[in-house]
Design a protein around this motif. Structure first.
Motif, PDB file in Angstrom:
ATOM      1  N   GLY A 139       0.576  -1.394  -0.006  1.00 27.86           N
ATOM      2  CA  GLY A 139      -0.120  -0.215  -0.232  1.00 27.86           C
ATOM      3  C   GLY A 139       0.674   1.314   0.147  1.00 27.86           C
ATOM      4  N   LEU A 140       1.883   1.187   1.044  1.00 24.49           N
ATOM      5  CA  LEU A 140       3.030   2.042   0.992  1.00 24.49           C
ATOM      6  C   LEU A 140       3.781   2.671  -0.740  1.00 24.49           C
ATOM      7  CD1 LEU A 140       4.494   1.650   4.123  1.00 24.49           C
ATOM      8  CD2 LEU A 140       2.852   4.362   3.609  1.00 24.49           C
ATOM      9  N   PHE A 141       3.554   1.728  -1.482  1.00 24.06           N
ATOM     10  CA  PHE A 141       4.294   1.501  -2.459  1.00 24.06           C
ATOM     11  C   PHE A 141       3.954   2.474  -2.960  1.00 24.06           C
ATOM     12  CE2 PHE A 141       5.532  -0.021  -6.389  1.00 24.06           C
ATOM     13  CZ  PHE A 141       6.768   0.508  -6.994  1.00 24.06           C
ATOM     14  N   ALA A 142       2.546   1.817  -3.545  1.00 23.14           N
ATOM     15  CA  ALA A 142       1.345   1.772  -4.527  1.00 23.14           C
ATOM     16  C   ALA A 142       0.775   4.288  -4.434  1.00 23.14           C
ATOM     17  CB  ALA A 142       0.199   1.491  -4.128  1.00 23.14           C
ATOM     18  N   LEU A 143       1.112   4.393  -2.903  1.00 18.19           N
ATOM     19  CA  LEU A 143       1.035   5.201  -2.588  1.00 18.19           C
ATOM     20  C   LEU A 143       1.435   6.721  -3.487  1.00 18.19           C
ATOM     21  CD1 LEU A 143      -1.394   7.279  -1.335  1.00 18.19           C
ATOM     22  CD2 LEU A 143       0.558   7.153   0.628  1.00 18.19           C
ATOM     23  N   PHE A 144       3.274   5.677  -2.720  1.00 21.94           N
ATOM     24  CA  PHE A 144       4.258   6.738  -2.891  1.00 21.94           C
ATOM     25  C   PHE A 144       4.831   6.717  -5.100  1.00 21.94           C
ATOM     26  CE2 PHE A 144       8.726   6.139  -5.265  1.00 21.94           C
ATOM     27  CZ  PHE A 144       9.301   7.503  -4.258  1.00 21.94           C
ATOM     28  N   ALA A 145       4.166   5.068  -5.338  1.00 24.12           N
ATOM     29  CA  ALA A 145       4.117   5.305  -7.085  1.00 24.12           C
ATOM     30  C   ALA A 145       3.182   6.824  -7.352  1.00 24.12           C
ATOM     31  CB  ALA A 145       3.763   4.090  -7.569  1.00 24.12           C
ATOM     32  N   PHE A 146       1.775   6.127  -7.046  1.00 30.27           N
ATOM     33  CA  PHE A 146       1.025   7.833  -7.706  1.00 30.27           C
ATOM     34  C   PHE A 146       1.236   8.900  -7.247  1.00 30.27           C
ATOM     35  CE2 PHE A 146      -2.374  10.567  -6.014  1.00 30.27           C
ATOM     36  CZ  PHE A 146      -3.387  10.102  -7.470  1.00 30.27           C
ATOM     37  N   SER A 147       1.892   9.191  -5.448  1.00 34.79           N
ATOM     38  CA  SER A 147       2.165  10.740  -5.450  1.00 34.79           C
ATOM     39  C   SER A 147       3.657  11.029  -6.587  1.00 34.79           C
ATOM     40  CB  SER A 147       2.632  10.597  -4.273  1.00 34.79           C
ATOM     41  OG  SER A 147       2.114  10.502  -3.005  1.00 34.79           O
ATOM     42  N   TYR A 148       4.939   9.933  -6.563  1.00 39.35           N
ATOM     43  CA  TYR A 148       5.459  10.766  -7.970  1.00 39.35           C
ATOM     44  C   TYR A 148       5.231  10.900  -9.736  1.00 39.35           C
ATOM     45  CZ  TYR A 148       9.729  10.258 -10.368  1.00 39.35           C
ATOM     46  OH  TYR A 148      11.001   9.943 -11.016  1.00 39.35           O
ATOM     47  N   ALA A 149       4.085   9.791  -9.218  1.00 38.53           N
ATOM     48  CA  ALA A 149       4.079  10.075 -11.125  1.00 38.53           C
ATOM     49  C   ALA A 149       3.197  11.322 -11.166  1.00 38.53           C
ATOM     50  CB  ALA A 149       2.795   8.798 -11.289  1.00 38.53           C
ATOM     51  N   HIS A 150       2.815  11.754 -10.071  1.00 37.31           N
ATOM     52  CA  HIS A 150       1.973  13.553 -10.537  1.00 37.31           C
ATOM     53  C   HIS A 150       2.873  14.704 -10.404  1.00 37.31           C
ATOM     54  CE1 HIS A 150      -1.746  10.690 -10.532  1.00 37.31           C
ATOM     55  NE2 HIS A 150      -2.653  11.680 -10.107  1.00 37.31           N
ATOM     56  N   ALA A 151       3.675  13.945  -9.105  1.00 42.99           N
ATOM     57  CA  ALA A 151       4.524  14.867  -8.603  1.00 42.99           C
ATOM     58  C   ALA A 151       5.024  15.868 -10.310  1.00 42.99           C
ATOM     59  CB  ALA A 151       5.309  14.884  -7.762  1.00 42.99           C
ATOM     60  N   ALA A 152       5.615  14.474 -11.011  1.00 45.26           N
ATOM     61  CA  ALA A 152       6.500  14.213 -11.517  1.00 45.26           C
ATOM     62  C   ALA A 152       5.696  14.850 -13.429  1.00 45.26           C
ATOM     63  CB  ALA A 152       6.687  13.166 -12.196  1.00 45.26           C
ATOM     64  N   GLN A 153       4.521  15.383 -13.577  1.00 47.01           N
ATOM     65  CA  GLN A 153       3.618  16.322 -14.141  1.00 47.01           C
ATOM     66  C   GLN A 153       3.915  17.580 -14.264  1.00 47.01           C
ATOM     67  OE1 GLN A 153       2.423  14.613 -16.614  1.00 47.01           O
ATOM     68  NE2 GLN A 153       0.374  13.721 -15.939  1.00 47.01           N
ATOM     69  N   PRO A 154       3.876  18.307 -15.603  1.00 46.85           N
ATOM     70  CA  PRO A 154       4.692  20.153 -15.265  1.00 46.85           C
ATOM     71  C   PRO A 154       3.499  20.561 -14.448  1.00 46.85           C
ATOM     72  CG  PRO A 154       4.719  19.258 -17.507  1.00 46.85           C
ATOM     73  CD  PRO A 154       3.957  17.779 -16.558  1.00 46.85           C
ATOM     74  N   ALA A 155       4.113  21.840 -14.011  1.00 48.69           N
ATOM     75  CA  ALA A 155       3.453  22.494 -13.177  1.00 48.69           C
ATOM     76  C   ALA A 155       3.324  23.658 -13.866  1.00 48.69           C
ATOM     77  CB  ALA A 155       4.444  23.608 -12.754  1.00 48.69           C
ATOM     78  N   ASP A 156       1.518  23.641 -13.540  1.00 48.83           N
ATOM     79  CA  ASP A 156       0.580  24.970 -14.521  1.00 48.83           C
ATOM     80  C   ASP A 156       1.658  26.667 -14.846  1.00 48.83           C
ATOM     81  OD1 ASP A 156      -0.859  26.301 -16.319  1.00 48.83           O
ATOM     82  OD2 ASP A 156      -1.863  26.707 -13.761  1.00 48.83           O
ATOM     83  N   PRO A 157       1.982  27.142 -15.674  1.00 54.90           N
ATOM     84  CA  PRO A 157       2.886  28.231 -15.632  1.00 54.90           C
ATOM     85  C   PRO A 157       2.028  29.802 -15.291  1.00 54.90           C
ATOM     86  CG  PRO A 157       3.121  27.460 -17.861  1.00 54.90           C
ATOM     87  CD  PRO A 157       2.233  26.530 -17.082  1.00 54.90           C
ATOM     88  N   LEU A 158       0.414  29.155 -15.251  1.00 52.65           N
ATOM     89  CA  LEU A 158      -0.423  29.882 -15.414  1.00 52.65           C
ATOM     90  C   LEU A 158      -0.457  29.932 -13.390  1.00 52.65           C
ATOM     91  CD1 LEU A 158      -2.949  30.144 -18.164  1.00 52.65           C
ATOM     92  CD2 LEU A 158      -0.488  31.884 -17.607  1.00 52.65           C
ATOM     93  N   GLU A 159      -0.669  29.268 -12.855  1.00 52.21           N
ATOM     94  CA  GLU A 159      -0.652  28.454 -11.292  1.00 52.21           C
ATOM     95  C   GLU A 159      -1.666  28.744 -11.363  1.00 52.21           C
ATOM     96  OE1 GLU A 159       1.942  32.034  -9.629  1.00 52.21           O
ATOM     97  OE2 GLU A 159       3.612  30.311  -9.752  1.00 52.21           O
ATOM     98  N   SER A 160      -3.103  28.696 -11.795  1.00 49.99           N
ATOM     99  CA  SER A 160      -4.158  28.324 -12.353  1.00 49.99           C
ATOM    100  C   SER A 160      -4.660  27.520 -10.834  1.00 49.99           C
ATOM    101  CB  SER A 160      -5.084  27.924 -12.953  1.00 49.99           C
ATOM    102  OG  SER A 160      -6.325  27.642 -12.631  1.00 49.99           O
ATOM    103  N   VAL A 161      -5.987  27.875  -9.938  1.00 48.61           N
ATOM    104  CA  VAL A 161      -6.435  27.324  -8.310  1.00 48.61           C
ATOM    105  C   VAL A 161      -6.834  25.761  -9.229  1.00 48.61           C
ATOM    106  CG1 VAL A 161      -6.107  28.769  -7.171  1.00 48.61           C
ATOM    107  CG2 VAL A 161      -8.002  28.547  -8.326  1.00 48.61           C
TER     108      VAL A 161
END
Length: 249
Positions: free
Chosen positions: A4-26
């Motif tokens: 479960g911890l590994f799955a949570l880590f993988a999910f968080s890593y995958a989303h963190a790896a996506q590019p950040a929004d240049p316009l910083e929209s909420v």
């Protein structure tokens, strides 16, 4: 537990790896999930989203989407406004003879990020963007047609012109169609809007297809660029009331 911890880590890593929004929209993560899901994407400054420096009339805001940098590789273009109460604006499907450049007018409720997500044939998403500064209330303003007792007799009337494109290598069709494009956000006025637009070639093939949503402006004005100079193009449209309109351009 470790699984479960590994799955949570993988999910968080995958989303963190996506590019950040240049316009910083909420609203970016929320709208991204709606329109492209969890697919990989990249922000691409070659996708041009042209908006005015300030939109004084929020019911008639001209925008242009230009994805010619990906010409020949596009499956569809999805356009939305982050902070509109109805965020989706249109989907655009350019055929082989169409240039992936389209212009129209939209309604906005307030200043907002405008997005153009371009999906290529290999499944990649390229995100163009612009920040639009605007006066408020465009989506909740009643259409002028509702105050005109004669608008029903003119529903679906089309005025169109044909031009050479800027580079003189093709054809530009610009048309205006009479339709109230009601959003359903005004008391006692239900949704009533054009849903489908097709530009068909002389052989009947759909060269351009669009799926519209209520934030497209009343009496839509739309321009298509084509890599083609043939005659005999026909415009076909249908609204959410089942009314169909057609005209040779």
């Amino acid at each position: 537990m470790l699984t479960g911890l590994f799955a949570l880590f993988a999910f968080s890593y995958a989303h963190a790896a996506q590019p950040a929004d240049p316009l910083e929209s909420v609203m970016w993560d929320y709208t991204r999930e709606i329109f492209i899901g969890d697919a990989d994407y990249r922000f691409d400054t070659s996708i041009k989203v042209e908006v005015p420096s300030f939109a004084e009339d929020p019911t008639q805001v001209p925008i242009t989407i230009d994805a010619r940098s990906l010409k020949g590789r596009i499956e569809r273009i999805v356009v939305w406004a982050d902070l509109n109460p109805i965020q989706h604006i249109f989907n655009y499907y350019p055929g082989d003879r169409a240039s992936p450049k389209v212009s129209l007018r939209i309604k906005v409720q307030q200043s907002t990020a405008i997005r153009a997500a371009v999906r290529t044939l290999n499944g990649e998403w390229h995100i163009g963007y612009a920040q639009l500064e605007a006066a408020g209330g465009g989506c909740t303003t009643p259409s002028m047609g509702n105050a005109d007792p004669y608008w029903q007799s003119h529903l679906g009337e089309v005025k169109a012109r044909r031009f050479a494109t800027d580079d003189m290598q093709g054809t530009r069709f610009k048309f205006r169609v009479i339709h109230p494009m009601d959003t359903g956000l005004v008391d006692a006025i239900p949704e009533f809007y054009l849903q489908q637009v097709e530009l068909k070639g002389p052989d009947g093939e759909a060269v351009v297809r669009m799926e519209l949503s209520p934030p497209v402006s009343e009496n839509p004005v739309i321009s298509f660029d084509l890599d083609d100079e043939r005659e005999g193009y026909r415009l076909w449209m249908r609204d959410n009331g089942g009314n169909e309109f057609s005209r040779v351009l």
